[in-house]
Design a protein around this motif. Structure first.
Motif, mmCIF file in Angstrom:
data_model
loop_
_atom_site.group_PDB
_atom_site.id
_atom_site.type_symbol
_atom_site.label_atom_id
_atom_site.label_comp_id
_atom_site.label_asym_id
_atom_site.label_seq_id
_atom_site.Cartn_x
_atom_site.Cartn_y
_atom_site.Cartn_z
ATOM 1 N N GLU A 96 0.834 -1.205 0.000
ATOM 2 C CA GLU A 96 0.000 0.000 0.000
ATOM 3 C C GLU A 96 0.870 1.257 0.000
ATOM 4 O O GLU A 96 0.587 2.223 -0.708
ATOM 5 C CB GLU A 96 -0.900 0.043 1.238
ATOM 6 C CG GLU A 96 -1.999 -0.965 1.270
ATOM 7 C CD GLU A 96 -2.836 -0.856 2.537
ATOM 8 O OE1 GLU A 96 -2.762 0.171 3.249
ATOM 9 O OE2 GLU A 96 -3.568 -1.820 2.831
ATOM 10 N N LEU A 97 1.903 1.232 0.826
ATOM 11 C CA LEU A 97 2.720 2.425 1.037
ATOM 12 C C LEU A 97 3.608 2.762 -0.162
ATOM 13 O O LEU A 97 3.730 3.938 -0.537
ATOM 14 C CB LEU A 97 3.575 2.247 2.292
ATOM 15 C CG LEU A 97 4.337 3.462 2.796
ATOM 16 C CD1 LEU A 97 3.392 4.613 3.118
ATOM 17 C CD2 LEU A 97 5.173 3.096 4.019
ATOM 18 N N ASN A 98 4.222 1.764 -0.777
ATOM 19 C CA ASN A 98 5.182 2.030 -1.849
ATOM 20 C C ASN A 98 4.608 2.797 -3.036
ATOM 21 O O ASN A 98 5.232 3.760 -3.490
ATOM 22 C CB ASN A 98 5.856 0.737 -2.307
ATOM 23 C CG ASN A 98 6.822 0.212 -1.263
ATOM 24 O OD1 ASN A 98 7.230 0.926 -0.340
ATOM 25 N ND2 ASN A 98 7.181 -1.058 -1.379
ATOM 26 N N PRO A 99 3.421 2.425 -3.565
ATOM 27 C CA PRO A 99 2.886 3.225 -4.685
ATOM 28 C C PRO A 99 2.647 4.690 -4.298
ATOM 29 O O PRO A 99 2.889 5.602 -5.082
ATOM 30 C CB PRO A 99 1.569 2.528 -5.039
ATOM 31 C CG PRO A 99 1.712 1.144 -4.499
ATOM 32 C CD PRO A 99 2.596 1.262 -3.292
ATOM 33 N N TRP A 100 2.203 4.902 -3.068
ATOM 34 C CA TRP A 100 1.971 6.267 -2.603
ATOM 35 C C TRP A 100 3.293 7.012 -2.468
ATOM 36 O O TRP A 100 3.405 8.173 -2.866
ATOM 37 C CB TRP A 100 1.219 6.248 -1.270
ATOM 38 C CG TRP A 100 0.884 7.602 -0.740
ATOM 39 C CD1 TRP A 100 -0.117 8.424 -1.176
ATOM 40 C CD2 TRP A 100 1.556 8.300 0.313
ATOM 41 N NE1 TRP A 100 -0.116 9.600 -0.442
ATOM 42 C CE2 TRP A 100 0.906 9.541 0.479
ATOM 43 C CE3 TRP A 100 2.631 7.995 1.134
ATOM 44 C CZ2 TRP A 100 1.301 10.469 1.427
ATOM 45 C CZ3 TRP A 100 3.020 8.919 2.075
ATOM 46 C CH2 TRP A 100 2.362 10.140 2.215
ATOM 47 N N MET A 101 4.303 6.359 -1.917
ATOM 48 C CA MET A 101 5.618 6.995 -1.756
ATOM 49 C C MET A 101 6.231 7.348 -3.110
ATOM 50 O O MET A 101 6.927 8.348 -3.229
ATOM 51 C CB MET A 101 6.560 6.086 -0.964
ATOM 52 C CG MET A 101 6.149 5.861 0.477
ATOM 53 S SD MET A 101 6.253 7.329 1.493
ATOM 54 C CE MET A 101 7.978 7.330 1.885
ATOM 55 N N GLU A 102 5.976 6.531 -4.116
ATOM 56 C CA GLU A 102 6.525 6.779 -5.451
ATOM 57 C C GLU A 102 5.838 7.945 -6.149
ATOM 58 O O GLU A 102 6.446 8.607 -6.985
ATOM 59 C CB GLU A 102 6.427 5.510 -6.304
ATOM 60 C CG GLU A 102 7.378 4.421 -5.841
ATOM 61 C CD GLU A 102 7.161 3.093 -6.546
ATOM 62 O OE1 GLU A 102 6.455 3.047 -7.577
ATOM 63 O OE2 GLU A 102 7.701 2.090 -6.051
ATOM 64 N N ASP A 103 4.560 8.187 -5.835
ATOM 65 C CA ASP A 103 3.841 9.299 -6.455
ATOM 66 C C ASP A 103 2.757 9.815 -5.510
ATOM 67 O O ASP A 103 1.566 9.677 -5.767
ATOM 68 C CB ASP A 103 3.221 8.876 -7.790
ATOM 69 C CG ASP A 103 2.562 10.044 -8.528
ATOM 70 O OD1 ASP A 103 2.782 11.217 -8.150
ATOM 71 O OD2 ASP A 103 1.807 9.772 -9.482
ATOM 72 N N PHE A 104 3.191 10.398 -4.382
ATOM 73 C CA PHE A 104 2.244 10.899 -3.377
ATOM 74 C C PHE A 104 1.397 12.054 -3.905
ATOM 75 O O PHE A 104 0.349 12.349 -3.360
ATOM 76 C CB PHE A 104 2.967 11.310 -2.089
ATOM 77 C CG PHE A 104 3.874 12.498 -2.250
ATOM 78 C CD1 PHE A 104 3.400 13.783 -2.040
ATOM 79 C CD2 PHE A 104 5.198 12.327 -2.631
ATOM 80 C CE1 PHE A 104 4.226 14.880 -2.196
ATOM 81 C CE2 PHE A 104 6.033 13.414 -2.786
ATOM 82 C CZ PHE A 104 5.545 14.698 -2.581
ATOM 83 N N VAL A 105 1.858 12.700 -4.967
ATOM 84 C CA VAL A 105 1.093 13.819 -5.525
ATOM 85 C C VAL A 105 -0.227 13.317 -6.105
ATOM 86 O O VAL A 105 -1.281 13.895 -5.842
ATOM 87 C CB VAL A 105 1.919 14.582 -6.585
ATOM 88 C CG1 VAL A 105 1.053 15.609 -7.308
ATOM 89 C CG2 VAL A 105 3.117 15.268 -5.951
#
Length: 182
Positions: A96-105
């Protein structure tokens, strides 16, 4: 128009916990923290309007600084972290966290919102302020909206807006002139 973005003071929560729109109390150091913010506010400014996020950690500071003459606005809330609210960051599953960290915008938190959505709330708020007569305005809010509004006014890419460090109780002055939505 001159605006003063004021970040709330230290919340009563341990480090490492994800919180955004959770309505937290403030730390026991609030009275001391309030005095420090008061000392850092420019003196002899007659604020035309005072706005605040409706969350307690902002509203309590706004009332402490300016009395009950505040206007609450939901667009000033922190990022909605959805399912991650009140979870330890190190307990959020990597898938869950990694996709958000890669493109939190652009990537929203599960059942939450993206930083782009938060930014659009802030831009909408700024555009509304631009319709008011000129005069200094105080805004008590959170680090996320402060960074997003600062980035918009200064033409900084959202992905780079976290270069702006915003401490608890910090005041950031912006000059707002005919800001337009993107």
């Amino acid at each position: 128009m001159e605006i003063f973005l004021i970040r709330h003071t230290q919340p009563a929560i341990e480090k490492g916990i994800c919180y955004g729109q959770t309505d937290l109390e403030l730390a026991s150091s609030f009275e001391k923290d309030l005095r420090l913010v008061e000392e850092n506010l420019p003196q002899n400014i007659n604020f035309q309007s005072i706005y605040s996020s409706p969350l307690k950690r902002c509203k309590k500071l706004a009332v402490g600084l300016f009395g009950n003459f505040i206007i609450e606005d939901h667009r000033l809330k922190e990022l909605d972290f959805g399912d991650w609210e009140m979870k330890a960051w190190n307990k959020i599953p990597h898938k869950e966290l990694n996709p958000w960290m890669e493109d939190f915008v652009h990537t929203p938190c599960p059942n939450g919102e993206s930083y782009h959505k938060l930014s659009n709330r802030g831009i909408d708020f700024l555009n509304e302020l631009n319709k008011l007569p000129a005069g200094p305005i105080a805004i008590v809010t959170h680090a996320g909206p402060i960074r997003a509004m600062h980035a918009h006014v200064n033409n900084i890419a959202l992905k780079d807006s976290f270069d702006l460090k915003v401490e608890y109780g910090e005041i950031i002055r912006l000059q707002l002139d005919n800001v337009q939505s993107i």
